[in-house]
Design an enzyme around this catalytic site. Structure first.
Site, PDB file in Angstrom:
ATOM      1  N   HIS A 167      42.155  41.772  43.051  1.00  0.00           N
ATOM      2  CA  HIS A 167      41.072  42.777  43.030  1.00  0.00           C
ATOM      3  C   HIS A 167      40.587  42.994  41.587  1.00  0.00           C
ATOM      4  O   HIS A 167      40.727  44.084  41.022  1.00  0.00           O
ATOM      5  CB  HIS A 167      41.640  44.073  43.620  1.00  0.00           C
ATOM      6  CG  HIS A 167      40.636  45.087  44.017  1.00  0.00           C
ATOM      7  ND1 HIS A 167      39.638  45.525  43.176  1.00  0.00           N
ATOM      8  CD2 HIS A 167      40.491  45.780  45.164  1.00  0.00           C
ATOM      9  CE1 HIS A 167      38.932  46.445  43.803  1.00  0.00           C
ATOM     10  NE2 HIS A 167      39.414  46.620  45.013  1.00  0.00           N
ATOM     11  N   GLU A 271      36.363  39.677  43.513  1.00  0.00           N
ATOM     12  CA  GLU A 271      37.760  39.528  43.929  1.00  0.00           C
ATOM     13  C   GLU A 271      37.958  38.219  44.698  1.00  0.00           C
ATOM     14  O   GLU A 271      37.388  38.030  45.761  1.00  0.00           O
ATOM     15  CB  GLU A 271      38.144  40.708  44.831  1.00  0.00           C
ATOM     16  CG  GLU A 271      37.752  42.056  44.249  1.00  0.00           C
ATOM     17  CD  GLU A 271      37.816  43.186  45.273  1.00  0.00           C
ATOM     18  OE1 GLU A 271      38.646  43.131  46.186  1.00  0.00           O
ATOM     19  OE2 GLU A 271      37.020  44.129  45.159  1.00  0.00           O
TER      20      GLU A 271
HETATM   21  C1  BG6 Z   1      37.232  46.953  47.476  1.00  0.00           C
HETATM   22  C2  BG6 Z   1      36.835  47.265  48.877  1.00  0.00           C
HETATM   23  O1  BG6 Z   1      37.871  45.723  47.425  1.00  0.00           O
HETATM   24  O2  BG6 Z   1      38.125  47.957  47.007  1.00  0.00           O
HETATM   25  C3  BG6 Z   1      36.193  48.635  48.926  1.00  0.00           C
HETATM   26  O3  BG6 Z   1      35.964  46.269  49.365  1.00  0.00           O
HETATM   27  C4  BG6 Z   1      37.130  49.675  48.336  1.00  0.00           C
HETATM   28  O4  BG6 Z   1      35.859  48.958  50.267  1.00  0.00           O
HETATM   29  C5  BG6 Z   1      37.540  49.229  46.956  1.00  0.00           C
HETATM   30  O5  BG6 Z   1      36.467  50.918  48.295  1.00  0.00           O
HETATM   31  C6  BG6 Z   1      38.522  50.180  46.261  1.00  0.00           C
HETATM   32  O6  BG6 Z   1      39.623  50.403  47.049  1.00  0.00           O
HETATM   33  P1  BG6 Z   1      40.759  51.386  46.571  1.00  0.00           P
HETATM   34  O7  BG6 Z   1      41.725  51.497  47.712  1.00  0.00           O
HETATM   35  O8  BG6 Z   1      41.385  50.784  45.361  1.00  0.00           O
HETATM   36  O9  BG6 Z   1      40.083  52.699  46.255  1.00  0.00           O
END
Ligand code: BG6
Length: 313
Positions: A167, A271
């Site tokens: 991510h 990502e």
């Molecule tokens: C992204 C998702 O990868 O991560 C989003 O596609 C999400 O939908 C974002 O809001 C952040 O996620 P988190 O759980 O780290 O707040």
């Protein structure tokens, strides 16, 4: 006596959490927290930070660190029985002291091998036995390489399936000056429209509002061009067919406790992922997913990564 710092060092980070610092001779560096097996810094040889980490990031379990490179495993998103993005990002990883050798084509000493195995508590929410080995390496030219190897060690003969993402939060000067190349014309699932499937139209992707898309069957190379910084990130991936592009924009930014109201202007997540088709491993089988990031001055030739022109290489 040499004052040179070692290529790998274990130090205390924020809130006393263990952190590994990787350094290359030319001055590039990276930092990895054992909490989450989470890369929180990647700097070039001018000491410039290339990853975004929120000023409001909470370095405290159970919250995953907001920024850097959270590992989403064994579930991307909240599609499934587990918590959003799985649990690997908020578990304590260990340094893998007896890691089997990874094939490596570099002579760099700046790498660390981490390992995650399920705790008894984890086995209650995801009843599978696995060994997840993560190597984070800094190449001689400052490239950042992450290699994940996940092995099914179930003794009950059962396979397991998972979805996955690196991510990555890239630091950008101004989101409205950024474009992504390599995803145009591809199909994507729109997370803002209950994962309805669409086809991307037109030129390289630019940003003027919230975006949360899962691009499918993406090429192995994707580029993020930051015109203001005159910098291009090149992302190379292997074993990871999908690519998520996410920016929360102003409204969602305000709703996140660990993210500044205006920080969306200075970050972009691209990502490398395996989401649409989950990965299934039989006992004894191993999966490998690799991500390689480089940051180059923007003499980069725009248009090079149009999927129609790229032979997945
Ligand atoms: C992204 C998702 O990868 O991560 C989003 O596609 C999400 O939908 C974002 O809001 C952040 O996620 P988190 O759980 O780290 O707040």
């Amino acid at each position: 006596m040499s004052t040179e710092k070692p290529p790998v060092e274990l130090v205390k980070g924020i809130n006393g959490l263990d952190k590994i610092v990787l350094r290359e001779i030319r001055g590039c560096s990276a930092e990895v927290y054992l909490y989450g097996g989470h890369v929180t810094s990647w700097k070039n040889d001018h000491g410039e930070e290339l990853l975004f980490v929120s000023n409001k990031a909470i370095f405290k379990p159970p919250k995953a660190i907001r920024g850097g490179i959270p590992i989403c495993f064994p579930q991307f998103s909240n599609f499934g029985s587990l918590e959003q993005h799985g649990f690997a990002r908020n578990r304590f990883w260990s340094i893998d002291t007896d890691s089997p050798p990874f094939p490596t084509n570099s002579t760099s000493k700046a790498f660390v091998d981490l390992i995650l195995k399920p705790s008894d508590e984890d086995s209650k929410i995801w009843p599978h036995s696995y060994e997840y080995r993560l190597r984070v390496a800094l190449g001689p030219g400052g490239d950042l390489m992450l290699t994940s190897r996940i092995r099914n060690t179930n003794t009950d003969g059962k396979p397991f399936s998972f979805t996955f993402a690196y991510h990555t939060y890239f630091s950008v000067s101004d989101i409205s000056e950024v474009r992504v190349e390599g995803l145009e014309t591809l199909d994507y699932l729109d997370n803002l429209k209950e994962r309805e499937r669409f086809t991307e139209q037109g030129d390289a992707i630019t940003f003027e509002s919230e975006v949360d898309k899962i691009y499918l069957s993406t090429p192995t190379k994707i580029a993020i061009l930051d015109h203001e910084k005159k910098r291009t990130f090149v992302l190379r991936k292997d074993g990871l067919p999908d690519a998520v592009v996410w920016n929360p924009w102003d409204r969602k930014a305000k709703a996140m406790a660990d993210f500044g109201d205006d920080e969306y202007k200075h970050m972009l997540c691209v990502e490398a992922a395996a989401i649409e088709k989950s990965i299934t491993l039989k006992p004894g089988e191993e999966w490998k997913g690799r991500l390689e990031l480089s940051a180059v001055p923007s003499s980069y030739c725009s248009g090079q990564l149009d999927p129609a022109k790229v032979l997945n290489g």
